[in-house]
Motif scaffolding. Structure first.
Motif, PDB file in Angstrom:
ATOM      1  N   SER A 121     -33.013  -6.686  -8.592  1.00  0.00           N
ATOM      2  CA  SER A 121     -34.194  -6.945  -7.667  1.00  0.00           C
ATOM      3  C   SER A 121     -34.038  -6.409  -5.697  1.00  0.00           C
ATOM      4  CB  SER A 121     -34.650  -8.823  -7.814  1.00  0.00           C
ATOM      5  OG  SER A 121     -33.397  -9.590  -7.759  1.00  0.00           O
ATOM      6  N   ILE A 122     -32.759  -6.115  -5.671  1.00  0.00           N
ATOM      7  CA  ILE A 122     -32.560  -5.638  -4.405  1.00  0.00           C
ATOM      8  C   ILE A 122     -32.879  -5.235  -3.657  1.00  0.00           C
ATOM      9  CG2 ILE A 122     -30.233  -5.686  -2.924  1.00  0.00           C
ATOM     10  CD1 ILE A 122     -28.822  -7.350  -4.351  1.00  0.00           C
ATOM     11  N   ARG A 123     -32.772  -5.591  -2.563  1.00  0.00           N
ATOM     12  CA  ARG A 123     -33.843  -4.541  -1.858  1.00  0.00           C
ATOM     13  C   ARG A 123     -33.569  -4.356  -0.213  1.00  0.00           C
ATOM     14  NH1 ARG A 123     -35.519  -3.029  -5.817  1.00  0.00           N
ATOM     15  NH2 ARG A 123     -37.463  -2.932  -6.634  1.00  0.00           N
ATOM     16  N   PHE A 124     -33.769  -3.531   0.236  1.00  0.00           N
ATOM     17  CA  PHE A 124     -33.545  -3.411   1.751  1.00  0.00           C
ATOM     18  C   PHE A 124     -34.077  -2.153   3.003  1.00  0.00           C
ATOM     19  CE2 PHE A 124     -29.769  -1.431  -1.540  1.00  0.00           C
ATOM     20  CZ  PHE A 124     -29.834  -0.661  -1.335  1.00  0.00           C
ATOM     21  N   ASN A 125     -33.692  -1.668   3.744  1.00  0.00           N
ATOM     22  CA  ASN A 125     -34.190  -0.768   5.002  1.00  0.00           C
ATOM     23  C   ASN A 125     -35.690  -0.923   4.463  1.00  0.00           C
ATOM     24  OD1 ASN A 125     -31.497  -0.174   5.773  1.00  0.00           O
ATOM     25  ND2 ASN A 125     -31.690   2.033   4.025  1.00  0.00           N
ATOM     26  N   GLN A 126     -36.219  -2.162   5.336  1.00  0.00           N
ATOM     27  CA  GLN A 126     -37.888  -2.057   5.035  1.00  0.00           C
ATOM     28  C   GLN A 126     -37.951  -2.179   4.066  1.00  0.00           C
ATOM     29  OE1 GLN A 126     -36.239   0.124   7.909  1.00  0.00           O
ATOM     30  NE2 GLN A 126     -35.859  -1.952   8.839  1.00  0.00           N
ATOM     31  N   GLY A 127     -37.452  -2.569   2.529  1.00  0.00           N
ATOM     32  CA  GLY A 127     -37.997  -2.904   0.952  1.00  0.00           C
ATOM     33  C   GLY A 127     -37.501  -1.574   0.916  1.00  0.00           C
ATOM     34  N   ARG A 128     -37.704  -0.026   1.842  1.00  0.00           N
ATOM     35  CA  ARG A 128     -36.906   1.663   0.518  1.00  0.00           C
ATOM     36  C   ARG A 128     -35.779   1.199  -0.126  1.00  0.00           C
ATOM     37  NH1 ARG A 128     -38.030   2.341   6.033  1.00  0.00           N
ATOM     38  NH2 ARG A 128     -35.618   3.559   6.201  1.00  0.00           N
ATOM     39  N   GLY A 129     -35.184   0.809  -0.209  1.00  0.00           N
ATOM     40  CA  GLY A 129     -33.703   1.264  -0.621  1.00  0.00           C
ATOM     41  C   GLY A 129     -33.707   0.145  -1.958  1.00  0.00           C
ATOM     42  N   TYR A 130     -33.258   0.627  -2.668  1.00  0.00           N
ATOM     43  CA  TYR A 130     -32.400  -0.707  -4.095  1.00  0.00           C
ATOM     44  C   TYR A 130     -31.372   0.702  -4.415  1.00  0.00           C
ATOM     45  CZ  TYR A 130     -34.985   4.300  -5.738  1.00  0.00           C
ATOM     46  OH  TYR A 130     -35.061   6.023  -6.075  1.00  0.00           O
ATOM     47  N   TYR A 131     -30.883  -0.038  -5.944  1.00  0.00           N
ATOM     48  CA  TYR A 131     -29.366   0.313  -6.736  1.00  0.00           C
ATOM     49  C   TYR A 131     -29.716   1.306  -7.961  1.00  0.00           C
ATOM     50  CZ  TYR A 131     -26.829  -2.877  -3.033  1.00  0.00           C
ATOM     51  OH  TYR A 131     -26.721  -3.058  -1.730  1.00  0.00           O
ATOM     52  N   PHE A 132     -28.999   1.875  -8.357  1.00  0.00           N
ATOM     53  CA  PHE A 132     -29.519   2.735  -9.577  1.00  0.00           C
ATOM     54  C   PHE A 132     -28.267   2.662 -10.463  1.00  0.00           C
ATOM     55  CE2 PHE A 132     -29.279   5.942  -6.779  1.00  0.00           C
ATOM     56  CZ  PHE A 132     -28.443   6.482  -7.249  1.00  0.00           C
ATOM     57  N   ILE A 133     -27.995   2.520 -11.422  1.00  0.00           N
ATOM     58  CA  ILE A 133     -26.787   2.992 -12.432  1.00  0.00           C
ATOM     59  C   ILE A 133     -26.885   3.627 -12.994  1.00  0.00           C
ATOM     60  CG2 ILE A 133     -24.869   1.326 -14.009  1.00  0.00           C
ATOM     61  CD1 ILE A 133     -25.639  -1.920 -12.928  1.00  0.00           C
ATOM     62  N   TYR A 134     -25.572   4.647 -13.610  1.00  0.00           N
ATOM     63  CA  TYR A 134     -25.799   5.336 -14.851  1.00  0.00           C
ATOM     64  C   TYR A 134     -24.551   5.803 -15.633  1.00  0.00           C
ATOM     65  CZ  TYR A 134     -30.058   8.029 -12.864  1.00  0.00           C
ATOM     66  OH  TYR A 134     -31.350   8.439 -12.378  1.00  0.00           O
ATOM     67  N   LYS A 135     -24.397   6.084 -15.990  1.00  0.00           N
ATOM     68  CA  LYS A 135     -23.001   5.970 -16.891  1.00  0.00           C
ATOM     69  C   LYS A 135     -22.918   7.543 -16.267  1.00  0.00           C
ATOM     70  CE  LYS A 135     -22.994   3.875 -21.046  1.00  0.00           C
ATOM     71  NZ  LYS A 135     -22.174   3.194 -20.754  1.00  0.00           N
ATOM     72  N   ILE A 136     -21.725   7.896 -16.882  1.00  0.00           N
ATOM     73  CA  ILE A 136     -20.821   9.171 -15.826  1.00  0.00           C
ATOM     74  C   ILE A 136     -21.469  10.186 -16.510  1.00  0.00           C
ATOM     75  CG2 ILE A 136     -18.952  10.507 -15.925  1.00  0.00           C
ATOM     76  CD1 ILE A 136     -18.770   8.618 -13.461  1.00  0.00           C
ATOM     77  N   LYS A 137     -21.632  10.350 -17.752  1.00  0.00           N
ATOM     78  CA  LYS A 137     -22.220  11.846 -18.684  1.00  0.00           C
ATOM     79  C   LYS A 137     -23.785  11.454 -18.458  1.00  0.00           C
ATOM     80  CE  LYS A 137     -19.125  11.812 -22.257  1.00  0.00           C
ATOM     81  NZ  LYS A 137     -19.511  11.450 -23.230  1.00  0.00           N
ATOM     82  N   GLY A 138     -24.288  10.735 -17.682  1.00  0.00           N
ATOM     83  CA  GLY A 138     -26.086  11.291 -17.264  1.00  0.00           C
ATOM     84  C   GLY A 138     -26.913  10.098 -17.245  1.00  0.00           C
ATOM     85  N   THR A 139     -26.788   8.834 -18.637  1.00  0.00           N
ATOM     86  CA  THR A 139     -27.377   7.744 -19.258  1.00  0.00           C
ATOM     87  C   THR A 139     -27.529   6.990 -18.132  1.00  0.00           C
ATOM     88  OG1 THR A 139     -26.750   8.369 -21.327  1.00  0.00           O
ATOM     89  CG2 THR A 139     -27.716   6.494 -21.196  1.00  0.00           C
ATOM     90  N   ASN A 140     -29.700   6.647 -17.954  1.00  0.00           N
ATOM     91  CA  ASN A 140     -30.096   5.701 -16.637  1.00  0.00           C
ATOM     92  C   ASN A 140     -29.108   4.472 -16.821  1.00  0.00           C
ATOM     93  OD1 ASN A 140     -32.088   3.882 -15.628  1.00  0.00           O
ATOM     94  ND2 ASN A 140     -31.333   5.614 -14.559  1.00  0.00           N
ATOM     95  N   VAL A 141     -28.762   3.351 -16.910  1.00  0.00           N
ATOM     96  CA  VAL A 141     -28.759   1.217 -17.524  1.00  0.00           C
ATOM     97  C   VAL A 141     -29.437   1.064 -16.621  1.00  0.00           C
ATOM     98  CG1 VAL A 141     -26.791   0.279 -17.429  1.00  0.00           C
ATOM     99  CG2 VAL A 141     -25.897   2.714 -17.492  1.00  0.00           C
ATOM    100  N   MET A 142     -29.921   0.767 -15.153  1.00  0.00           N
ATOM    101  CA  MET A 142     -30.868   0.330 -14.336  1.00  0.00           C
ATOM    102  C   MET A 142     -31.376   1.319 -13.168  1.00  0.00           C
ATOM    103  SD  MET A 142     -30.101  -2.733 -11.812  1.00  0.00           S
ATOM    104  CE  MET A 142     -29.981  -1.735 -11.309  1.00  0.00           C
ATOM    105  N   HIS A 143     -32.637   1.411 -13.423  1.00  0.00           N
ATOM    106  CA  HIS A 143     -33.466   2.179 -12.042  1.00  0.00           C
ATOM    107  C   HIS A 143     -34.775   1.294 -11.742  1.00  0.00           C
ATOM    108  CE1 HIS A 143     -35.481   4.749  -9.699  1.00  0.00           C
ATOM    109  NE2 HIS A 143     -34.895   6.011 -10.176  1.00  0.00           N
TER     110      HIS A 143
END
Length: 843
Positions: A121-143
């Motif tokens: 739920s964290i946003r920054f830079n006028q709401g444009r910015g967000y975090y993502f999490i990937y495993k090193i091999k490329g599987t998305n954990v969070m978007h």
């Protein structure tokens, strides 16, 4: 009459100075007034130009400063972006690490949910910015933006340029545990276009993740633009100074008038149909320049006003930035300054005018006083001037005499001589008679100077010059041109014989003893003479020719005269040029040695070769020695050339030895009389042999002309014996052409006698020559000397020589002289004539 004129002059002296002073003062005042007006105009004009130029430079400097600030901000876009997203990721990584540390007792799935819930739920830079999490091999954990891809592999996701977004970023982070990555991607608000994006990720070791975020470069750049425009909008200087910014489409981004900001004014035109905004954009697109135009608003008046602005383009952002100055402000300031300068100038002008009037009155008064004083002094000076005038004339005559005469002997010098010679040449042509230029040099004068001193020498010159002058006719001239050199010009001559009595008298006058003090001095003279117009050259050339003739007289024994001869001079020139050419040939290695084989006709063997010099002339080709050796026959250069021949022959022998020519190949060279008679001949020969230690001296044979050997038999015999002691051999060349007796032949230690080719060549048709050849062969055998015949041109020559008992021979019938490189081949190919072999067998 004279007194009346002097009285008039006195009155003029009294009146003229005041008149001159007044006239001069009026003229000066006029110039001052006129110059003041011109100066005032020039100052105002210069000030106008300088001020306008200064204003333009000021606004240009302000725009350039703003341009640099914008460029600095623009260049820091990426730096700001990277710093911001890195700090954001570090915060997210810290949150994830804290959650993990506090919940180690929970399963990975439970901890993962806690972390994703915290970061999603964290946003920054006028709401444009967000975090993502990937495993090193490329599987998305969070978007947070595209949750549909969570749990799926994004390893093969590529941007428009073929970059693997997730895979490449994972590899960077796996290698360095954190890092930046670039890719191109669509924006949520604009799905039709892809923009550059920079991402940063940090490795989360517990679950082999990387946590990251990204930011579009254009978004950061937009933030910087907005911040800059806000700052530019607030910049003010002076009453009316501000900056404006317009984009290349004509949109007003920053302006003094807030109502214009955000509007497009490119289509708004003045009464002349010109769009100011359009002109500004044109300049910005090109580069930079000044623009004069009517501004719609002057801040201090609220009215339109003429303005000059400096425009500069910012191509990356497509901005035109500028600022300017209002013409009315400039004109107002200039008017104030013009009035001030005028007042200052008027004040200075009044001061100068007053000073000028005062100075004029002062000098008028002074001139009256001075004129009266001058009038009184004039009469006194008049008498002195008359007295001194005659003295000046006397001094002038003395100076003229000194300029044209020799100080010591009072004879004409070189300058006066040149003038008299030129006049005499003109008279000679006019009256069709001869004149003689006589160049005289005193023999032994230097000895007098060195022995008795310059005072004795000077006295000798004075007495000798008087005697020689008395020896001349009244129409003749005598001049001293320097040192002990004199030149006489004899005129009105009908024939050459007319000048000879005068020349005899000059010789006699110069040779008479001169007594200086108690010392009796005796000298003589060498005289060179040339006659004009027989010697039809310039005056300078006549002097040089007489000088040349004088040197001939001196070399011929002194105390005599010599008449210049044109043919003789030409011969001297040719001799000099030939010597110079030979000198150049020696220095440039133009001489070469050719070799003529010498053979034993009876045995059919090669016994050696004679080295014969040739000149490889750059223009005339290969020259025979008869074309150049006679020129240096008695010249020191002959010695140098002779030593070159010996050295070159020794070098060639060494080269042949290195090639394996193990034949009794002795090489003979000709020695000139002037070289052989040198006192150091043996020393020089020793040195030359020492420079070629690998050559056996017995392989070198020196050929001496019979005629040169007879010039000083004892000396030549001594030199030959000393040379033989070094190991070299001697041959007596051209035997039969001299007048040697049996005694002479016995005393000369030559082991080989060469029969001159002139006898050998004609012996088949001339019985006398045949008798001489037969006699020489018999003589050689009597004295146990070897004998070789030159000039063997035919088989018949060789046959007769063999019949007479001469086995050794050389000549065109055997081989012509050839380059050294051809000798080895010739030796291997040569076969004696069959008739000679048959003759040998019959014997």
């Amino acid at each position: 009459m004279h007194i009346t004129q002097d009285l008039k002059l006195l009155r003029l002296i009294k009146i003229i100075p005041p008149i001159i002073v007044v006239t001069f003062a009026v003229w000066v005042n006029f110039i001052v007034i006129n110059d003041n007006k011109i100066k005032l105009k020039s100052e105002i004009s210069t000030f106008h130009k300088n001020f306008i130029d200064t204003e333009k430079e000021t606004i240009k400097a302000q725009v350039n400063q703003l341009y640099q600030e914008i460029n600095y901000e623009k260049s820091s876009t990426e730096t700001i972006l990277k710093k911001d997203i890195k700090e954001r990721v570090y915060e997210a990584h810290s949150i994830a690490t804290t959650i993990y540390q506090q919940n180690k007792n929970l399963s990975e799935k439970e901890v993962t949910k806690l972390i994703t819930d915290a970061l999603r739920s964290i946003r920054f830079n006028q709401g444009r910015g967000y975090y993502f999490i990937y495993k090193i091999k490329g599987t998305n954990v969070m978007h947070p933006v595209v949750p549909a891809i969570e749990g799926t592999s994004q390893s093969d996701l590529q941007d428009v340029r073929g970059n693997y977004i997730v895979r490449d970023m994972g590899q960077i982070i796996k290698k360095s545990e954190e890092g930046f990555h670039r890719w191109w991607f669509v924006k949520p608000q604009n799905k039709s276009q892809e923009f550059e994006k920079i991402g940063f990720g940090k490795y989360f070791a517990p679950y082999d993740w990387f946590i990251g975020t990204g930011e579009y470069v254009i978004d950061v750049e937009s933030d910087i633009k907005a911040r800059l425009l806000r700052r530019i909008n607030n910049i003010r200087y002076g009453k009316n100074g501000y900056f404006f910014v317009i984009d290349y489409q004509g949109n007003i981004l920053s302006d003094y008038s807030k109502k214009h900001v955000g509007t497009n004014r490119i289509e708004i035109r003045n009464q002349h149909g010109i769009s100011t905004v359009e002109e500004i954009v044109k300049i910005a697109k090109h580069s930079e320049d000044f623009l004069y135009y009517e501004s719609p608003l002057m801040p201090s008046t609220g009215q339109p006003a003429e303005k000059v602005s400096f425009i500069k383009g910012l191509p990356d952002w497509k901005w035109a930035i500028g600022t300017g100055a209002y013409i009315s402000e400039i004109e107002s300031y200039l008017a104030e300054r013009e009035e001030y300068i005028g007042q200052q100038n008027e004040s200075e002008f009044l001061k100068i005018l007053c000073l000028s009037l005062f100075v004029t009155l002062f000098f008028v008064t002074l001139s009256f006083m001075l004129s009266n004083y001058l009038a009184r002094r004039f009469s006194l000076y008049e008498s002195r001037i008359n007295k001194n005038f005659s003295e000046l004339n006397t001094i002038k005559e003395q100076l003229q005499h000194q300029a044209l005469h020799d100080v010591l002997t009072n004879l004409p010098n070189r300058v006066l001589l040149a003038d008299r010679l030129s006049q005499s040449m003109v008279q000679s042509q006019r009256h069709h008679n001869l004149l003689a230029v006589v160049f005289l040099d005193l023999d032994g004068f230097k000895h007098v100077n060195d022995t008795y001193g310059h005072d004795f020498g000077d006295e000798l010159l004075i007495i000798a010059s008087l005697r020689m002058k008395e020896a001349l006719r009244e129409s003749d001239s005598l001049a001293r041109i320097g040192g002990d050199e004199f030149v006489a010009v004899l005129t009105d001559l009908t024939t050459v014989e007319d000048c000879k009595p005068v020349l005899e008298r000059l010789l006699l006058a110069a040779s008479e003893p001169v007594k200086v003090g108690k010392v009796e001095l005796k000298i003589s003279a060498s005289i060179g003479v040339t006659l004009y117009p027989q010697d039809k050259v310039s005056a300078d050339q006549l002097m040089r020719h007489a000088d040349q003739a004088m040197y001939v007289a001196k070399e011929s024994g002194k105390n005599r005269y010599h008449l210049f001869n044109t043919a003789e001079d030409d011969a001297v020139k040719i001799q000099r040029e030939s010597l110079e050419d030979i000198r150049t040939a020696l220095d440039d290695n133009q001489f070469v040695l050719y070799y003529q084989p010498k053979v034993n006709m009876r045995k059919g063997s090669v016994i050696g070769a004679e080295a014969l010099i040739r000149w490889q002339h750059p223009k005339r080709g290969l020259l025979n020695p008869l074309e150049f050796l006679p020129v240096i026959e008695n010249h020191p250069m002959m010695i140098e050339l002779g030593e070159w021949v010996i050295d070159s022959a020794l070098t060639q022998i060494s080269q042949w030895q290195a090639m394996g020519l193990n034949l009794p190949l002795n090489t003979s060279v000709n020695i000139a009389a002037v070289q052989l008679q040198q006192a150091n001949f043996v020393d020089r020969l020793t040195t030359l042999l020492a420079t070629h230690p690998d050559v056996n001296p017995r392989n070198l044979e020196l050929e001496v002309l019979e005629t040169s050997a007879l010039e000083d038999l004892q000396h030549i015999s001594t030199i030959m014996n000393a040379s033989i002691a070094l190991g070299v051999n001697f041959a007596l060349d051209d035997f039969g052409t001299g007048y040697s007796s049996l005694t002479h032949l016995r005393r000369l230690p030559a082991n080989l006698i060469k029969i001159d080719q002139t006898f050998v060549r004609d012996m088949l048709i001339d019985t006398d020559d045949l008798a001489i050849v037969e006699g020489v062969i018999a003589l050689a055998k009597s004295f146990k000397r070897d004998v070789i015949a030159e000039g063997v041109e035919t088989i018949e020559h060789g046959t007769v020589l063999l019949q007479l008992g001469c086995e050794l021979a050389q000549g065109y019938g055997i081989a012509r002289p050839m380059p050294a490189s051809d000798i080895p081949t010739w030796i291997s190919d040569w076969k004696p004539n069959v008739s000679w072999q048959l003759l040998t067998c019959s014997d």
